[in-house]
Write a protein that holds these residues in place. Structure first.
Motif, mmCIF file in Angstrom:
data_model
loop_
_atom_site.group_PDB
_atom_site.id
_atom_site.type_symbol
_atom_site.label_atom_id
_atom_site.label_comp_id
_atom_site.label_asym_id
_atom_site.label_seq_id
_atom_site.Cartn_x
_atom_site.Cartn_y
_atom_site.Cartn_z
ATOM 1 N N ARG A 117 0.852 -1.191 0.000
ATOM 2 C CA ARG A 117 0.000 0.000 0.000
ATOM 3 C C ARG A 117 0.887 1.239 0.000
ATOM 4 N N VAL A 154 4.124 0.338 2.325
ATOM 5 C CA VAL A 154 3.525 -0.331 3.484
ATOM 6 C C VAL A 154 3.132 -1.747 3.082
ATOM 7 N N CYS A 174 1.295 -5.125 3.655
ATOM 8 C CA CYS A 174 0.064 -5.518 4.343
ATOM 9 C C CYS A 174 -0.204 -6.996 4.080
ATOM 10 N N GLU A 231 0.350 -4.763 9.287
ATOM 11 C CA GLU A 231 1.029 -3.841 8.377
ATOM 12 C C GLU A 231 2.440 -3.583 8.892
ATOM 13 N N ASP A 273 5.587 -0.759 7.815
ATOM 14 C CA ASP A 273 6.090 0.309 6.957
ATOM 15 C C ASP A 273 7.541 0.006 6.609
#
Length: 109
Positions: free
Chosen positions: A13, A17, A19, A33, A35
């Motif tokens: 994402r 990110v 996920c 999630e 980062d």
């Protein structure tokens, strides 16, 4: 074991990110999630673990599943600091694990 073997619906994402729904030892899968900018950087046009903020110099970022074991490979064009862009790739399973249903970075290099 790479996180991808115990996770499903793995996506990227906003270009940085990671996920996924990660299975816990009980069999239950929970959403997690991570980062990647917190652990993955870019140096001289190459991905670098234990660095930060790769996405600030990246374009054409995409996640592909490759090979017979569907390894999660992150691809991007990365700036080398001199204005040139270089295509690079990194296997996310090398340094990311599923820990009790949560995506976690692990020191790997």
């Amino acid at each position: 074991m790479g996180f991808h073997k115990s996770s499903m619906d793995i996506k990227l994402r906003n270009g940085h990110v990671l996920c996924a729904y990660c299975r816990r030892p009980t069999g239950e899968a929970i959403y997690s999630e991570l980062d990647l900018n917190e652990f993955l950087g870019a140096k001289k046009g190459k991905f670098a673990w234990s660095a930060e903020n790769f996405s600030s110099s990246a374009s054409d970022v995409n996640l592909q599943f490759e090979g017979p074991t569907h390894e999660p490979i992150l691809h991007a064009q990365l700036c080398d600091g001199n204005g040139a862009r270089h295509e690079d790739r990194v296997n996310l399973a090398d340094c990311i694990k599923n820990e009790d249903g949560h995506l976690r970075f692990m020191d790997c290099f």
